[in-house]
Design an enzyme around this catalytic site. Structure first.
Site, PDB file in Angstrom:
ATOM      1  N   ASP A  13      29.620  17.396   1.175  1.00  0.00           N
ATOM      2  CA  ASP A  13      30.223  16.407   0.281  1.00  0.00           C
ATOM      3  C   ASP A  13      29.270  16.112  -0.866  1.00  0.00           C
ATOM      4  O   ASP A  13      28.104  16.535  -0.854  1.00  0.00           O
ATOM      5  CB  ASP A  13      30.535  15.105   1.037  1.00  0.00           C
ATOM      6  CG  ASP A  13      31.752  14.379   0.473  1.00  0.00           C
ATOM      7  OD1 ASP A  13      32.042  14.543  -0.729  1.00  0.00           O
ATOM      8  OD2 ASP A  13      32.413  13.653   1.243  1.00  0.00           O
TER       9      ASP A  13
ATOM     10  N   SER B  76      48.989  16.918   4.418  1.00  0.00           N
ATOM     11  CA  SER B  76      49.375  15.592   3.940  1.00  0.00           C
ATOM     12  C   SER B  76      50.873  15.386   4.048  1.00  0.00           C
ATOM     13  O   SER B  76      51.659  16.343   3.898  1.00  0.00           O
ATOM     14  CB  SER B  76      48.951  15.418   2.482  1.00  0.00           C
ATOM     15  OG  SER B  76      49.464  14.217   1.938  1.00  0.00           O
TER      16      SER B  76
ATOM     17  N   TYR C 188      49.126  17.169  -6.217  1.00  0.00           N
ATOM     18  CA  TYR C 188      48.390  17.082  -4.956  1.00  0.00           C
ATOM     19  C   TYR C 188      49.251  17.558  -3.787  1.00  0.00           C
ATOM     20  O   TYR C 188      48.827  18.391  -2.978  1.00  0.00           O
ATOM     21  CB  TYR C 188      47.924  15.649  -4.724  1.00  0.00           C
ATOM     22  CG  TYR C 188      47.479  15.370  -3.311  1.00  0.00           C
ATOM     23  CD1 TYR C 188      46.280  15.891  -2.830  1.00  0.00           C
ATOM     24  CD2 TYR C 188      48.260  14.593  -2.445  1.00  0.00           C
ATOM     25  CE1 TYR C 188      45.873  15.639  -1.522  1.00  0.00           C
ATOM     26  CE2 TYR C 188      47.861  14.342  -1.157  1.00  0.00           C
ATOM     27  CZ  TYR C 188      46.666  14.869  -0.696  1.00  0.00           C
ATOM     28  OH  TYR C 188      46.266  14.629   0.602  1.00  0.00           O
TER      29      TYR C 188
ATOM     30  N   ASN D 186      50.254   7.460   5.741  1.00  0.00           N
ATOM     31  CA  ASN D 186      49.530   6.455   4.948  1.00  0.00           C
ATOM     32  C   ASN D 186      48.393   5.848   5.761  1.00  0.00           C
ATOM     33  O   ASN D 186      48.598   4.887   6.513  1.00  0.00           O
ATOM     34  CB  ASN D 186      50.495   5.367   4.474  1.00  0.00           C
ATOM     35  CG  ASN D 186      51.344   5.839   3.323  1.00  0.00           C
ATOM     36  OD1 ASN D 186      52.283   6.612   3.508  1.00  0.00           O
ATOM     37  ND2 ASN D 186      51.006   5.409   2.121  1.00  0.00           N
TER      38      ASN D 186
ATOM     39  N   LYS E  21      37.239   4.844  -3.086  1.00  0.00           N
ATOM     40  CA  LYS E  21      38.411   5.627  -3.462  1.00  0.00           C
ATOM     41  C   LYS E  21      39.126   5.142  -4.728  1.00  0.00           C
ATOM     42  O   LYS E  21      40.035   5.811  -5.215  1.00  0.00           O
ATOM     43  CB  LYS E  21      39.413   5.665  -2.305  1.00  0.00           C
ATOM     44  CG  LYS E  21      38.933   6.466  -1.110  1.00  0.00           C
ATOM     45  CD  LYS E  21      40.031   6.683  -0.089  1.00  0.00           C
ATOM     46  CE  LYS E  21      41.156   7.540  -0.636  1.00  0.00           C
ATOM     47  NZ  LYS E  21      42.208   7.802   0.373  1.00  0.00           N
TER      48      LYS E  21
END
Length: 326
Positions: free
Chosen positions: A30, A112, A141, A173, A182
């Site tokens: 990361d 997702s 996305y 979610n 974020k």
């Protein structure tokens, strides 16, 4: 050693915390940037932190990796740089898939619920090429995540080399600790909590669809601990592979979420409705709900966290604490 990409991010850092608590060696891939993202990892012992550009040099040294858990992605639903999103959310996971297939390393990755678009085709986690071809995401996305799911399905159908275990997790979610970095993409819970603590009313989008009242847009809100529990279960059950929904299994309104937050804060609800931003109109999901049948059939039997319990824990144990990080 477990390799966790996006390990300093929201879901990734909660996974790292769980693995570290078990005494596992965890290598995080990361970037921390110049803000406080490092705090997501500060309480845990990790084997190291690799910037993404150093990943393949590390891999070439053939470290003893027990599994790759790929949580890294450009997750902003408002991102418009198609080349950047494709390189990060499609090309990189395809490279990791091939590397894990060659090295015989389990590969678990974040898909997702954005792949389902407006939900017109339902929310079934069917990994067949025909089922995936029907889905129409609402943004770049969501398309990038679906593009990878489709390629995996194609590779499997062709009998191409695959990791010994693979799992694509369609997170719905997600909310919980460690998402302060974020920005706009943080959960509704964090945004509303910050508004209230700043002395403002909690704002929710007005509905622009007939028959749906303001605040009655419904989503499947899932606590991050439930997401981590699924991943830990997969690591303990190497025979389980597939595309799996990861949610609570129950759609709840945004009003439910915000009212649970006020209850956890010990305050009377103060809610104001505002117009939806122009860049979200036509791209906003009004309903999501995760069928969990495939995950249950695979053997995962843990119960999901009820919304009120998850919100209370998040608010009281983290957001309202002096140190809000896990």
């Amino acid at each position: 050693m477990y390799l966790v990409t996006g390990g300093a991010g929201f879901i990734g850092s909660n996974l790292v915390a769980a693995l570290a608590a078990r005494g596992e060696e965890v290598m995080v891939v990361d970037r921390l940037g110049a803000e406080d993202k490092w705090r997501n990892l500060a309480k845990h012992t990790i084997a190291g932190l690799l910037p993404p550009e150093a990943l393949w040099e590390f891999w070439a040294a053939r470290p003893p990796v027990a599994a790759v858990l790929h949580m890294g992605a450009i997750s902003a639903t408002t991102e418009t740089d198609g080349d950047l999103v494709a390189a990060t959310n499609l090309t990189l996971p395809l490279q990791l898939w091939s590397a894990c297939a060659e090295r015989r390393v389990p590969f678990i990755y974040a898909s997702s619920a954005a792949t389902y678009g407006d939900g017109h085709e339902g929310f079934e986690d069917d990994a067949s090429p025909a089922a995936l071809a029907k889905l129409r995401p609402l943004n770049l996305y969501g398309w990038s995540k679906l593009a990878f799911d489709r390629r995996v399905a194609q590779l499997l159908a062709r009998g191409a080399p695959r990791p010994p275990q693979w799992a694509g997790l369609r997170f719905f979610n997600v909310y919980g600790p460690n998402e302060h970095h974020k920005g706009r993409m943080a959960s509704v819970l964090l945004h509303k909590y910050r508004q209230v603590m700043a002395g403002e009313a909690a704002t929710l989008f007005r509905s622009d669809r007939p028959g749906i009242a303001d605040g009655h847009q419904r989503r499947d809100f899932v606590h991050v601990d439930d997401c981590v529990a699924v991943m830990l279960w997969l690591l303990e059950n190497p025979g389980a592979s597939g595309l799996f929904n990861v949610g609570s299994g129950r759609a709840r309104t945004f009003l439910d979420l915000v009212q649970a937050m006020f209850a956890a804060m010990g305050r009377e609800p103060d809610i104001r409705f505002v117009e939806m931003p122009a860049d979200l109109r036509g791209k906003y999901q009004y309903f999501t709900e995760a069928p969990l049948d495939r995950l249950r059939a695979a053997g995962f039997n843990a119960q999901t966290t009820p919304l009120e319990d998850g919100v209370r824990r998040t608010v009281q144990d983290f957001l309202g604490a002096e140190d809000p990080y896990r």
